[in-house]
Write a protein that holds these residues in place. Sequence first.
Motif, PDB file in Angstrom:
ATOM      1  N   GLY A  16       0.869  -1.258  -0.100  1.00 57.84           N
ATOM      2  CA  GLY A  16       0.135  -0.095   0.151  1.00 57.84           C
ATOM      3  C   GLY A  16       0.847   1.581  -0.051  1.00 57.84           C
ATOM      4  N   MET A  17       2.206   1.074  -0.277  1.00 62.32           N
ATOM      5  CA  MET A  17       3.042   2.223  -0.230  1.00 62.32           C
ATOM      6  C   MET A  17       3.751   2.052  -1.781  1.00 62.32           C
ATOM      7  SD  MET A  17       5.202   2.394   3.288  1.00 62.32           S
ATOM      8  CE  MET A  17       4.508   3.043   4.673  1.00 62.32           C
ATOM      9  N   ARG A  18       3.435   3.110  -2.457  1.00 57.01           N
ATOM     10  CA  ARG A  18       3.813   2.891  -3.969  1.00 57.01           C
ATOM     11  C   ARG A  18       5.288   2.661  -4.207  1.00 57.01           C
ATOM     12  NH1 ARG A  18       3.205   8.457  -6.771  1.00 57.01           N
ATOM     13  NH2 ARG A  18       5.343   8.590  -5.484  1.00 57.01           N
ATOM     14  N   GLU A  19       6.149   3.230  -3.372  1.00 55.61           N
ATOM     15  CA  GLU A  19       7.420   3.010  -3.732  1.00 55.61           C
ATOM     16  C   GLU A  19       7.931   1.657  -3.358  1.00 55.61           C
ATOM     17  OE1 GLU A  19       6.032   5.388  -1.584  1.00 55.61           O
ATOM     18  OE2 GLU A  19       7.057   7.305  -2.526  1.00 55.61           O
ATOM     19  N   LEU A  20       7.288   1.065  -2.206  1.00 53.38           N
ATOM     20  CA  LEU A  20       7.505  -0.347  -1.985  1.00 53.38           C
ATOM     21  C   LEU A  20       6.892  -1.330  -2.952  1.00 53.38           C
ATOM     22  CD1 LEU A  20       7.218  -0.205   2.086  1.00 53.38           C
ATOM     23  CD2 LEU A  20       9.339  -0.246   0.772  1.00 53.38           C
ATOM     24  N   ASP A  21       5.537  -1.013  -3.206  1.00 50.75           N
ATOM     25  CA  ASP A  21       4.973  -1.872  -4.092  1.00 50.75           C
ATOM     26  C   ASP A  21       5.745  -2.066  -5.451  1.00 50.75           C
ATOM     27  OD1 ASP A  21       3.391  -2.333  -2.408  1.00 50.75           O
ATOM     28  OD2 ASP A  21       1.555  -1.057  -3.259  1.00 50.75           O
ATOM     29  N   GLN A  22       6.082  -0.926  -5.847  1.00 53.48           N
ATOM     30  CA  GLN A  22       7.076  -0.822  -7.348  1.00 53.48           C
ATOM     31  C   GLN A  22       8.241  -1.628  -7.084  1.00 53.48           C
ATOM     32  OE1 GLN A  22       7.355   3.321  -8.128  1.00 53.48           O
ATOM     33  NE2 GLN A  22       5.384   3.461  -9.055  1.00 53.48           N
ATOM     34  N   LEU A  23       9.023  -1.427  -6.076  1.00 54.39           N
ATOM     35  CA  LEU A  23      10.188  -2.003  -5.659  1.00 54.39           C
ATOM     36  C   LEU A  23      10.239  -3.580  -5.750  1.00 54.39           C
ATOM     37  CD1 LEU A  23      13.427  -1.857  -5.421  1.00 54.39           C
ATOM     38  CD2 LEU A  23      12.820  -1.833  -2.886  1.00 54.39           C
ATOM     39  N   PHE A  24       9.136  -4.032  -4.994  1.00 57.57           N
ATOM     40  CA  PHE A  24       8.986  -5.470  -4.876  1.00 57.57           C
ATOM     41  C   PHE A  24       8.258  -6.277  -6.279  1.00 57.57           C
ATOM     42  CE2 PHE A  24       8.076  -5.090  -0.087  1.00 57.57           C
ATOM     43  CZ  PHE A  24       9.386  -5.099   0.077  1.00 57.57           C
ATOM     44  N   ASP A  25       7.448  -5.244  -7.093  1.00 55.20           N
ATOM     45  CA  ASP A  25       7.132  -5.996  -8.177  1.00 55.20           C
ATOM     46  C   ASP A  25       8.287  -6.024  -9.335  1.00 55.20           C
ATOM     47  OD1 ASP A  25       4.645  -6.450 -10.124  1.00 55.20           O
ATOM     48  OD2 ASP A  25       5.393  -4.729 -11.186  1.00 55.20           O
ATOM     49  N   ARG A  26       9.178  -5.039  -9.280  1.00 58.01           N
ATOM     50  CA  ARG A  26      10.263  -5.235 -10.257  1.00 58.01           C
ATOM     51  C   ARG A  26      11.080  -6.157  -9.857  1.00 58.01           C
ATOM     52  NH1 ARG A  26      12.192   0.320  -8.827  1.00 58.01           N
ATOM     53  NH2 ARG A  26      14.212  -0.699  -8.725  1.00 58.01           N
ATOM     54  N   TYR A  27      11.280  -6.734  -8.579  1.00 54.78           N
ATOM     55  CA  TYR A  27      12.048  -7.841  -8.211  1.00 54.78           C
ATOM     56  C   TYR A  27      11.330  -8.731  -8.715  1.00 54.78           C
ATOM     57  CZ  TYR A  27      14.121 -11.374  -5.307  1.00 54.78           C
ATOM     58  OH  TYR A  27      14.917 -12.543  -5.286  1.00 54.78           O
ATOM     59  N   LEU A  47      10.721  -9.242   3.562  1.00 54.52           N
ATOM     60  CA  LEU A  47       9.220  -9.042   3.814  1.00 54.52           C
ATOM     61  C   LEU A  47       8.827  -9.221   5.060  1.00 54.52           C
ATOM     62  CD1 LEU A  47       7.817 -11.198   0.687  1.00 54.52           C
ATOM     63  CD2 LEU A  47       8.477  -8.601   0.767  1.00 54.52           C
ATOM     64  N   GLU A  48       9.646  -9.619   6.103  1.00 57.03           N
ATOM     65  CA  GLU A  48       9.114  -9.673   7.247  1.00 57.03           C
ATOM     66  C   GLU A  48       9.325  -8.280   8.107  1.00 57.03           C
ATOM     67  OE1 GLU A  48       7.684 -12.351   9.000  1.00 57.03           O
ATOM     68  OE2 GLU A  48       7.667 -13.362   6.893  1.00 57.03           O
ATOM     69  N   THR A  49      10.124  -7.414   7.432  1.00 52.10           N
ATOM     70  CA  THR A  49      10.206  -6.240   8.074  1.00 52.10           C
ATOM     71  C   THR A  49       9.182  -5.357   7.961  1.00 52.10           C
ATOM     72  OG1 THR A  49      12.644  -6.422   7.279  1.00 52.10           O
ATOM     73  CG2 THR A  49      11.823  -4.140   7.956  1.00 52.10           C
ATOM     74  N   GLU A  50       8.748  -4.330   8.986  1.00 51.34           N
ATOM     75  CA  GLU A  50       7.639  -3.467   9.317  1.00 51.34           C
ATOM     76  C   GLU A  50       7.672  -2.419   8.111  1.00 51.34           C
ATOM     77  OE1 GLU A  50       5.338  -3.508  11.437  1.00 51.34           O
ATOM     78  OE2 GLU A  50       5.909  -5.072  12.565  1.00 51.34           O
ATOM     79  N   ASP A  51       6.532  -2.075   7.392  1.00 47.58           N
ATOM     80  CA  ASP A  51       6.564  -1.385   6.439  1.00 47.58           C
ATOM     81  C   ASP A  51       7.228  -0.160   6.439  1.00 47.58           C
ATOM     82  OD1 ASP A  51       5.114  -3.132   5.104  1.00 47.58           O
ATOM     83  OD2 ASP A  51       3.221  -2.187   5.353  1.00 47.58           O
ATOM     84  N   ASP A  52       6.936   0.673   7.572  1.00 46.21           N
ATOM     85  CA  ASP A  52       7.597   1.889   7.810  1.00 46.21           C
ATOM     86  C   ASP A  52       9.227   2.098   8.022  1.00 46.21           C
ATOM     87  OD1 ASP A  52       7.611   0.522  10.441  1.00 46.21           O
ATOM     88  OD2 ASP A  52       7.786   2.514  11.632  1.00 46.21           O
ATOM     89  N   THR A  53       9.924   0.983   8.462  1.00 45.40           N
ATOM     90  CA  THR A  53      11.402   0.740   8.404  1.00 45.40           C
ATOM     91  C   THR A  53      11.750   0.299   6.843  1.00 45.40           C
ATOM     92  OG1 THR A  53      11.188  -0.420  10.813  1.00 45.40           O
ATOM     93  CG2 THR A  53      13.163  -0.799   9.276  1.00 45.40           C
ATOM     94  N   LEU A  54      11.236  -0.513   6.240  1.00 43.05           N
ATOM     95  CA  LEU A  54      11.275  -0.784   4.879  1.00 43.05           C
ATOM     96  C   LEU A  54      11.275   0.523   4.213  1.00 43.05           C
ATOM     97  CD1 LEU A  54       9.272  -3.983   3.762  1.00 43.05           C
ATOM     98  CD2 LEU A  54      11.556  -3.732   3.687  1.00 43.05           C
ATOM     99  N   TRP A  55      10.311   1.388   4.244  1.00 41.88           N
ATOM    100  CA  TRP A  55      10.251   2.680   3.559  1.00 41.88           C
ATOM    101  C   TRP A  55      11.379   3.752   3.746  1.00 41.88           C
ATOM    102  CZ3 TRP A  55       9.452   7.799   4.661  1.00 41.88           C
ATOM    103  CH2 TRP A  55       9.131   8.588   3.421  1.00 41.88           C
ATOM    104  N   ARG A  56      11.771   3.708   4.991  1.00 34.90           N
ATOM    105  CA  ARG A  56      12.850   4.450   5.441  1.00 34.90           C
ATOM    106  C   ARG A  56      14.360   3.942   4.724  1.00 34.90           C
ATOM    107  NH1 ARG A  56      10.368   4.203  10.522  1.00 34.90           N
ATOM    108  NH2 ARG A  56      11.956   2.762  11.371  1.00 34.90           N
ATOM    109  N   TRP A  57      14.453   2.636   4.645  1.00 38.62           N
ATOM    110  CA  TRP A  57      15.593   2.021   3.914  1.00 38.62           C
ATOM    111  C   TRP A  57      15.318   2.461   2.511  1.00 38.62           C
ATOM    112  CZ3 TRP A  57      15.239  -3.721   6.486  1.00 38.62           C
ATOM    113  CH2 TRP A  57      15.798  -3.556   7.807  1.00 38.62           C
TER     114      TRP A  57
END
Length: 81
Positions: A16-27, A47-57
């Motif tokens: 539900g976060m565009r940046e993460l969805d796009q990155l995972f889809d590309r992978y 994928l086990e990482t919390e969304d907010d942490t993933l987004w900051r990374w």
Amino acid sequence: MGESDLSRIRWRCRRGMRELDQLFDRYLKHAWAHQSDNDRIVFLRLLETEDDTLWRWVMGYEACDDAELSEFLDRMRKLPY
């Protein structure tokens, strides 16, 4: 890994976060099919990482302190769009 397993992984990639969805889809589109078992395990750990942490990374606001995950994220960022 079968098609049903891949479908479950695709579902887990939806954040539900565009940046993460796009990155995972590309992978999944460009790399999953030819990745080693170890790389797939690292991705599933990611994928086990919390969304907010993933987004900051992903956005570069915070460094990932896990060297394996950090290196994997770097490779994911370099995938074609």
